[in-house]
Write a protein that holds these residues in place. Structure first.
Motif, PDB file in Angstrom:
ATOM      1  N   ALA A   1      12.906  11.748 -29.409  1.00 29.80           N
ATOM      2  CA  ALA A   1      13.916  12.314 -30.307  1.00 29.80           C
ATOM      3  C   ALA A   1      15.304  12.377 -29.657  1.00 29.80           C
ATOM      4  N   GLY A   2      15.382  12.091 -28.359  1.00 31.04           N
ATOM      5  CA  GLY A   2      16.670  12.139 -27.673  1.00 31.04           C
ATOM      6  C   GLY A   2      17.035  13.513 -27.149  1.00 31.04           C
ATOM      7  N   ARG A   3      16.115  14.467 -27.233  1.00 32.71           N
ATOM      8  CA  ARG A   3      16.367  15.809 -26.708  1.00 32.71           C
ATOM      9  C   ARG A   3      16.236  15.862 -25.183  1.00 32.71           C
ATOM     10  N   LEU A   4      15.632  14.822 -24.610  1.00 33.26           N
ATOM     11  CA  LEU A   4      15.507  14.696 -23.159  1.00 33.26           C
ATOM     12  C   LEU A   4      16.081  13.343 -22.764  1.00 33.26           C
ATOM     13  N   HIS A   5      17.066  13.362 -21.891  1.00 30.07           N
ATOM     14  CA  HIS A   5      17.789  12.159 -21.476  1.00 30.07           C
ATOM     15  C   HIS A   5      17.201  11.614 -20.174  1.00 30.07           C
ATOM     16  N   PRO A   6      17.255  10.285 -19.975  1.00 21.92           N
ATOM     17  CA  PRO A   6      16.765   9.712 -18.717  1.00 21.92           C
ATOM     18  C   PRO A   6      17.405  10.348 -17.478  1.00 21.92           C
TER      19      PRO A   6
ATOM     20  N   ASP B   1      18.088  13.337 -16.999  1.00 26.01           N
ATOM     21  CA  ASP B   1      17.408  14.604 -16.710  1.00 26.01           C
ATOM     22  C   ASP B   1      15.941  14.380 -16.352  1.00 26.01           C
ATOM     23  N   LEU B   2      15.332  13.377 -16.979  1.00 22.93           N
ATOM     24  CA  LEU B   2      13.918  13.065 -16.713  1.00 22.93           C
ATOM     25  C   LEU B   2      13.709  12.530 -15.300  1.00 22.93           C
TER      26      LEU B   2
ATOM     27  N   ARG C   1      18.736  21.231 -16.046  1.00 18.21           N
ATOM     28  CA  ARG C   1      19.963  20.673 -16.629  1.00 18.21           C
ATOM     29  C   ARG C   1      20.879  21.803 -17.087  1.00 18.21           C
ATOM     30  N   ARG C   2      22.128  21.433 -17.310  1.00  9.35           N
ATOM     31  CA  ARG C   2      23.128  22.400 -17.748  1.00  9.35           C
ATOM     32  C   ARG C   2      22.765  22.962 -19.126  1.00  9.35           C
ATOM     33  N   LEU C   3      23.215  24.170 -19.386  1.00 13.26           N
ATOM     34  CA  LEU C   3      22.938  24.835 -20.655  1.00 13.26           C
ATOM     35  C   LEU C   3      23.418  23.996 -21.838  1.00 13.26           C
ATOM     36  N   GLN C   4      24.618  23.402 -21.727  1.00 18.10           N
ATOM     37  CA  GLN C   4      25.146  22.598 -22.834  1.00 18.10           C
ATOM     38  C   GLN C   4      24.340  21.314 -23.056  1.00 18.10           C
ATOM     39  N   ASP C   5      23.495  20.940 -22.084  1.00 18.09           N
ATOM     40  CA  ASP C   5      22.627  19.774 -22.239  1.00 18.09           C
ATOM     41  C   ASP C   5      21.211  20.167 -22.653  1.00 18.09           C
TER      42      ASP C   5
ATOM     43  N   ASN D   1      17.399  24.465 -18.873  1.00 19.18           N
ATOM     44  CA  ASN D   1      16.163  24.164 -18.143  1.00 19.18           C
ATOM     45  C   ASN D   1      14.962  24.289 -19.071  1.00 19.18           C
ATOM     46  N   THR D   2      13.977  23.478 -18.825  1.00 16.16           N
ATOM     47  CA  THR D   2      12.728  23.570 -19.583  1.00 16.16           C
ATOM     48  C   THR D   2      11.586  23.052 -18.725  1.00 16.16           C
ATOM     49  N   THR D   3      10.396  23.432 -19.072  1.00 16.76           N
ATOM     50  CA  THR D   3       9.202  22.971 -18.378  1.00 16.76           C
ATOM     51  C   THR D   3       8.249  22.388 -19.401  1.00 16.76           C
TER      52      THR D   3
END
Length: 143
Positions: A90-95, A97-98, A68-72, A75-77
């Motif tokens: 918590a809303g830190r990961l959006h559908p 992006d998932l 995902r974009r930096l402002q979103d 990237n993470t694993t």
């Protein structure tokens, strides 16, 4: 058993091919099915996309790569269920992006299966018979 991909489906249904991922689904099929799948933001219970991540992706390939974009959030694993669950709830990961991450991981898992059916004539014939049976062309009676 995994839930179906549609809202309110407690289990996958072979009578509704859009409610499940099948071993012979193409990459495009998997992407489209996951994209349309029920995946309410911040809801864990009854969320089939999270169930696929928890019970198929993480145990099989031990990671879920989110792009995902930096402002979103950048990237993470995820390497385990707890961190994934916590961030999603918590809303830190959006559908949005998932879903592509789960689709990509499922396609990675299915690729050797697809290759086997493509390259192995006996496997191809077996798959054709299974598909015919699924469409109602098979018979359960013995002659």
């Amino acid at each position: 058993m995994l839930p179906g991909l549609r809202q309110g489906q407690e289990k996958m249904s072979k009578s509704d091919p859009e409610s499940a991922i099948f071993m012979e689904d193409t990459q495009a099929d998997v992407n489209a099915k996951i994209k349309r799948a029920y995946c309410p933001p911040q809801i864990i219970e009854g969320n089939p996309v999270l169930e696929y991540a928890r019970y198929l992706v993480l145990p099989r390939i031990q990671r879920l790569n989110i792009t995902r974009r930096l402002q979103d959030g950048g990237n993470t694993t995820y390497r385990g269920w707890e961190a994934l669950r916590e961030d999603y709830q918590a809303g830190r990961l959006h559908p949005g992006d998932l879903k592509p991450a789960v689709a990509s991981a499922l396609n990675e898992i299915l690729e050797p299966v697809r290759r086997h059916f493509k390259e192995n004539e006996e496997a191809r014939d077996l798959l054709a018979r299974v598909k015919k049976y699924r469409r109602g062309g098979g018979s359960t009676s013995k002659k």
